[in-house]
Scaffold this active site. Structure first.
Site, PDB file in Angstrom:
ATOM      1  N   LYS A  98      39.794  47.513 -36.045  1.00 22.43           N
ATOM      2  CA  LYS A  98      41.126  46.991 -35.762  1.00 22.43           C
ATOM      3  C   LYS A  98      42.125  47.907 -36.449  1.00 22.43           C
ATOM      4  O   LYS A  98      42.179  47.958 -37.677  1.00 22.43           O
ATOM      5  CB  LYS A  98      41.278  45.562 -36.275  1.00 22.43           C
ATOM      6  CG  LYS A  98      42.669  44.985 -36.042  1.00 22.43           C
ATOM      7  CD  LYS A  98      42.842  43.632 -36.703  1.00 22.43           C
ATOM      8  CE  LYS A  98      44.287  43.161 -36.576  1.00 22.43           C
ATOM      9  NZ  LYS A  98      44.538  41.906 -37.326  1.00 22.43           N
ATOM     10  N   GLY A 159      51.567  35.802 -40.303  1.00 17.11           N
ATOM     11  CA  GLY A 159      51.665  34.717 -41.267  1.00 17.11           C
ATOM     12  C   GLY A 159      52.907  33.854 -41.142  1.00 17.11           C
ATOM     13  O   GLY A 159      53.114  32.964 -41.967  1.00 17.11           O
ATOM     14  N   ALA A 185      48.305  37.275 -34.485  1.00 16.76           N
ATOM     15  CA  ALA A 185      49.358  37.045 -35.484  1.00 16.76           C
ATOM     16  C   ALA A 185      50.411  36.058 -35.022  1.00 16.76           C
ATOM     17  O   ALA A 185      50.845  36.074 -33.877  1.00 16.76           O
ATOM     18  CB  ALA A 185      50.041  38.340 -35.920  1.00 16.76           C
ATOM     19  N   GLY A 186      50.793  35.194 -35.966  1.00 15.93           N
ATOM     20  CA  GLY A 186      51.921  34.300 -35.782  1.00 15.93           C
ATOM     21  C   GLY A 186      51.606  32.914 -35.286  1.00 15.93           C
ATOM     22  O   GLY A 186      52.463  32.034 -35.331  1.00 15.93           O
ATOM     23  N   ASN A 207      44.152  33.803 -38.390  1.00 12.91           N
ATOM     24  CA  ASN A 207      43.742  33.870 -39.782  1.00 12.91           C
ATOM     25  C   ASN A 207      44.517  32.857 -40.610  1.00 12.91           C
ATOM     26  O   ASN A 207      43.993  31.843 -41.046  1.00 12.91           O
ATOM     27  CB  ASN A 207      43.922  35.286 -40.321  1.00 12.91           C
ATOM     28  CG  ASN A 207      43.345  35.494 -41.715  1.00 12.91           C
ATOM     29  OD1 ASN A 207      43.261  36.602 -42.199  1.00 12.91           O
ATOM     30  ND2 ASN A 207      42.906  34.439 -42.392  1.00 12.91           N
ATOM     31  N   SER A 208      45.816  33.111 -40.806  1.00 12.84           N
ATOM     32  CA  SER A 208      46.624  32.242 -41.669  1.00 12.84           C
ATOM     33  C   SER A 208      46.598  30.788 -41.215  1.00 12.84           C
ATOM     34  O   SER A 208      46.571  29.877 -42.058  1.00 12.84           O
ATOM     35  CB  SER A 208      48.073  32.742 -41.712  1.00 12.84           C
ATOM     36  OG  SER A 208      48.143  34.030 -42.271  1.00 12.84           O
TER      37      SER A 208
END
Length: 257
Positions: A98, A159, A185-186, A207-208
């Site tokens: 990645k 995040g 993301a996001g 992830n977050s």
């Protein structure tokens, strides 16, 4: 069988999980198992066999069915990302990388010029390159042309939990792309992951949203279910939108009492 195809690899799960920000490695491993994810990304700096408390490579490698996708988080130039990719492949044996290059720690936006250059070099060297990019249709097409295995445009800032703020651009990328488009993301909620899949994304990376949840393993399971549902809805074909109400039953009774 409906599978995610990346290079010569196939995955039945369309949820990709990140491994940062968890309170500890035990919770992270529980979340990975609960998610059913088969492709998991981990930063090169977490490949530390000399210090077990800071190593994720060993524990993740022990989970059957997991393919590791090292990432170049922390790199601020193409040269740094390429060097990190070479080290990661040597340590993990994985062909996936990645490419993640964000030189400004204040906003963590991916650098399009350095990302393109690193992706071009690594794809030519035989890596399965998964570049993290802004939702830029032109850049996405250029990355496809140099041989990337997928493109990974952001839904919103890393995040931030702002969801699919880039949906209009994502729709263009999906429409124009011949390689998998993976939102990265996001995202904050499973419903947003389902929406991304309904739009036609091939997979979602989170992830977050999992790591910062009150119960990460349960949230990981919820995301897995949402991704599967969104994919099923996309494959089934969503109904067309209408500008006015459309009756689902006759408005007049045609029979007799």
């Amino acid at each position: 069988m409906d599978v995610l195809k990346l290079g010569s690899y196939t995955f039945s799960s369309r949820l990709i999980l990140g491994t940062g920000k968890f309170s500890n490695s035990r919770v992270m491993l529980e979340a990975v198992r609960a998610s059913g994810a088969q492709l998991v990304t981990v930063a090169l700096r977490r490949f530390n066999r000399q210090q077990a408390e800071d190593d994720l490579f060993g524990p993740l490698s022990s989970i059957e069915g997991i393919t590791l996708m090292p990432n170049t988080s922390g790199a601020s130039t193409a040269a740094e990302a390429v060097r990190a990719a070479h080290i990661a492949r040597e340590l993990s044996g994985s062909p996936f990388i990645k490419v993640e290059i964000h030189p400004n720690p204040q906003h963590l936006m991916p650098d399009p010029i350095e990302t393109f250059e690193a992706a071009r070099i690594l794809a030519k060297e035989g890596f399965l390159v998964m570049p993290y990019i802004a939702a830029d249709p032109v850049l996405a097409k250029r990355l496809e042309e140099v041989g990337c295995a997928s493109v990974m445009p952001l839904g919103s800032a890393i995040g931030s939990g702002q969801g699919l703020a880039t949906s209009e651009m994502l729709n263009i990328i999906i429409r124009e792309s011949t390689i998998p488009v993976i939102v990265d993301a996001g995202l904050r909620s499973p419903s947003e992951a389902a929406h991304a899949m309904e739009m036609g994304c091939e997979a979602v990376l989170v992830n977050s949203a999992v790591a910062a949840a009150g119960n990460p393993p349960v949230m990981a399971e919820a995301f897995a279910e949402a991704v599967a549902a969104g994919r099923k809805a996309f494959m089934a074909g969503l109904m067309e939108k209408s500008g006015s109400a459309v009756a689902t039953s006759p408005l007049t009774f045609l029979g007799t009492y």
